[in-house]
Write a protein that holds these residues in place. Structure first.
Motif, PDB file in Angstrom:
ATOM      1  N   THR A  33       0.803  -1.231   0.000  1.00 36.50           N
ATOM      2  CA  THR A  33       0.000   0.000   0.000  1.00 36.50           C
ATOM      3  C   THR A  33       0.834   1.278   0.000  1.00 36.50           C
ATOM      4  O   THR A  33       0.579   2.169  -0.817  1.00 36.50           O
ATOM      5  CB  THR A  33      -0.988  -0.014   1.177  1.00 36.50           C
ATOM      6  N   PRO A  34       1.838   1.433   0.879  1.00 40.24           N
ATOM      7  CA  PRO A  34       2.600   2.692   0.840  1.00 40.24           C
ATOM      8  C   PRO A  34       3.289   2.931  -0.507  1.00 40.24           C
ATOM      9  O   PRO A  34       3.364   4.066  -0.972  1.00 40.24           O
ATOM     10  CB  PRO A  34       3.646   2.515   1.944  1.00 40.24           C
ATOM     11  N   PHE A  35       3.757   1.856  -1.137  1.00 42.69           N
ATOM     12  CA  PHE A  35       4.415   2.031  -2.424  1.00 42.69           C
ATOM     13  C   PHE A  35       3.418   2.430  -3.504  1.00 42.69           C
ATOM     14  O   PHE A  35       3.742   3.217  -4.402  1.00 42.69           O
ATOM     15  CB  PHE A  35       5.183   0.769  -2.822  1.00 42.69           C
ATOM     16  N   MET A  36       2.201   1.906  -3.440  1.00 40.52           N
ATOM     17  CA  MET A  36       1.181   2.295  -4.412  1.00 40.52           C
ATOM     18  C   MET A  36       0.739   3.750  -4.183  1.00 40.52           C
ATOM     19  O   MET A  36       0.473   4.480  -5.135  1.00 40.52           O
ATOM     20  CB  MET A  36      -0.025   1.352  -4.352  1.00 40.52           C
ATOM     21  N   ILE A  37       0.687   4.165  -2.922  1.00 42.35           N
ATOM     22  CA  ILE A  37       0.358   5.566  -2.625  1.00 42.35           C
ATOM     23  C   ILE A  37       1.449   6.482  -3.175  1.00 42.35           C
ATOM     24  O   ILE A  37       1.166   7.514  -3.791  1.00 42.35           O
ATOM     25  CB  ILE A  37       0.164   5.773  -1.108  1.00 42.35           C
ATOM     26  N   LEU A  38       2.717   6.106  -2.964  1.00 42.78           N
ATOM     27  CA  LEU A  38       3.831   6.890  -3.507  1.00 42.78           C
ATOM     28  C   LEU A  38       3.793   6.920  -5.033  1.00 42.78           C
ATOM     29  O   LEU A  38       4.022   7.968  -5.650  1.00 42.78           O
ATOM     30  CB  LEU A  38       5.162   6.321  -3.025  1.00 42.78           C
ATOM     31  N   ALA A  39       3.486   5.777  -5.646  1.00 44.32           N
ATOM     32  CA  ALA A  39       3.395   5.715  -7.110  1.00 44.32           C
ATOM     33  C   ALA A  39       2.298   6.649  -7.605  1.00 44.32           C
ATOM     34  O   ALA A  39       2.502   7.399  -8.575  1.00 44.32           O
ATOM     35  CB  ALA A  39       3.131   4.282  -7.567  1.00 44.32           C
ATOM     36  N   ALA A  40       1.145   6.621  -6.947  1.00 42.37           N
ATOM     37  CA  ALA A  40       0.035   7.495  -7.355  1.00 42.37           C
ATOM     38  C   ALA A  40       0.436   8.961  -7.238  1.00 42.37           C
ATOM     39  O   ALA A  40       0.120   9.770  -8.117  1.00 42.37           O
ATOM     40  CB  ALA A  40      -1.208   7.202  -6.517  1.00 42.37           C
ATOM     41  N   GLY A  41       1.130   9.317  -6.159  1.00 42.32           N
ATOM     42  CA  GLY A  41       1.586  10.692  -5.985  1.00 42.32           C
ATOM     43  C   GLY A  41       2.563  11.122  -7.070  1.00 42.32           C
ATOM     44  O   GLY A  41       2.474  12.233  -7.606  1.00 42.32           O
ATOM     45  N   CYS A  42       3.497  10.246  -7.403  1.00 44.50           N
ATOM     46  CA  CYS A  42       4.462  10.564  -8.468  1.00 44.50           C
ATOM     47  C   CYS A  42       3.777  10.647  -9.828  1.00 44.50           C
ATOM     48  O   CYS A  42       4.072  11.551 -10.623  1.00 44.50           O
ATOM     49  CB  CYS A  42       5.566   9.511  -8.504  1.00 44.50           C
ATOM     50  N   PHE A  43       2.862   9.730 -10.096  1.00 49.41           N
ATOM     51  CA  PHE A  43       2.161   9.753 -11.378  1.00 49.41           C
ATOM     52  C   PHE A  43       1.245  10.975 -11.488  1.00 49.41           C
ATOM     53  O   PHE A  43       1.020  11.489 -12.587  1.00 49.41           O
ATOM     54  CB  PHE A  43       1.368   8.471 -11.603  1.00 49.41           C
ATOM     55  N   ALA A  44       0.726  11.462 -10.366  1.00 45.22           N
ATOM     56  CA  ALA A  44      -0.114  12.656 -10.393  1.00 45.22           C
ATOM     57  C   ALA A  44       0.685  13.856 -10.906  1.00 45.22           C
ATOM     58  O   ALA A  44       0.129  14.761 -11.528  1.00 45.22           O
ATOM     59  CB  ALA A  44      -0.675  12.949  -9.006  1.00 45.22           C
ATOM     60  N   LYS A  45       2.001  13.843 -10.658  1.00 46.76           N
ATOM     61  CA  LYS A  45       2.854  14.951 -11.097  1.00 46.76           C
ATOM     62  C   LYS A  45       3.516  14.706 -12.446  1.00 46.76           C
ATOM     63  O   LYS A  45       4.164  15.593 -12.975  1.00 46.76           O
ATOM     64  CB  LYS A  45       3.941  15.197 -10.051  1.00 46.76           C
ATOM     65  N   SER A  46       3.375  13.490 -12.989  1.00 44.11           N
ATOM     66  CA  SER A  46       4.113  13.200 -14.217  1.00 44.11           C
ATOM     67  C   SER A  46       3.255  12.608 -15.337  1.00 44.11           C
ATOM     68  O   SER A  46       3.495  12.900 -16.502  1.00 44.11           O
ATOM     69  CB  SER A  46       5.257  12.231 -13.932  1.00 44.11           C
ATOM     70  N   SER A  47       2.285  11.788 -14.981  1.00 43.99           N
ATOM     71  CA  SER A  47       1.507  11.098 -16.012  1.00 43.99           C
ATOM     72  C   SER A  47       0.050  10.953 -15.576  1.00 43.99           C
ATOM     73  O   SER A  47      -0.296  10.010 -14.862  1.00 43.99           O
ATOM     74  CB  SER A  47       2.097   9.710 -16.279  1.00 43.99           C
TER      75      SER A  47
END
Length: 128
Positions: A33-47
């Motif tokens: 879960t924490p890694f998916m939350i981090l991925a979502a945050g990064c993707f929100a800023k990039s893709s």
């Protein structure tokens, strides 16, 4: 130019976090879960496309949407995560029978994961 570099870094980090989260599904030492939350945050800023793909995912989408909206989890999600942690760590500990130092380390990691999991605020609206 700096904007493009930041965007690419967020895309790379989002991909790394996503892949780490996938590995975490089968390895009990990596919480998904924490890694998916981090991925979502990064993707929100990039893709926006990858971000929406995560938010619309049938297994984790609603939990990620709730996290972005409220910074909370449902109690049932915590209970399921607790069961997964307990079962996967128990299997790992059983496989490592006789290696007491590693078994003790796994118990410690499991306790720490559960401690932080249960510190996350619960959603007030359980019906979502």
């Amino acid at each position: 130019m700096l904007h493009i570099v930041k965007r690419q870094m967020h895309l790379i980090l989002g991909s790394v976090f996503f892949l780490t989260g996938l590995v975490g599904i089968v390895l009990p030492i990596l919480p998904t879960t924490p890694f998916m939350i981090l991925a979502a945050g990064c993707f929100a800023k990039s893709s926006p496309r990858f971000h929406q793909a995560l938010l619309n995912n049938r297994w984790i989408g609603q939990d990620l949407q709730r996290w972005e909206r409220e910074r909370t989890m449902l109690r049932i999600t915590k209970i399921r995560a607790t069961w997964v942690i307990v079962i996967m760590f128990s299997i790992s500990i059983a496989i490592l029978m006789g290696k007491f130092w590693i078994q003790g380390m796994l118990v410690g990691i499991a306790v720490i994961l559960l401690f932080f999991l249960w510190r996350v605020p619960e959603s007030k609206n359980e019906s979502q």
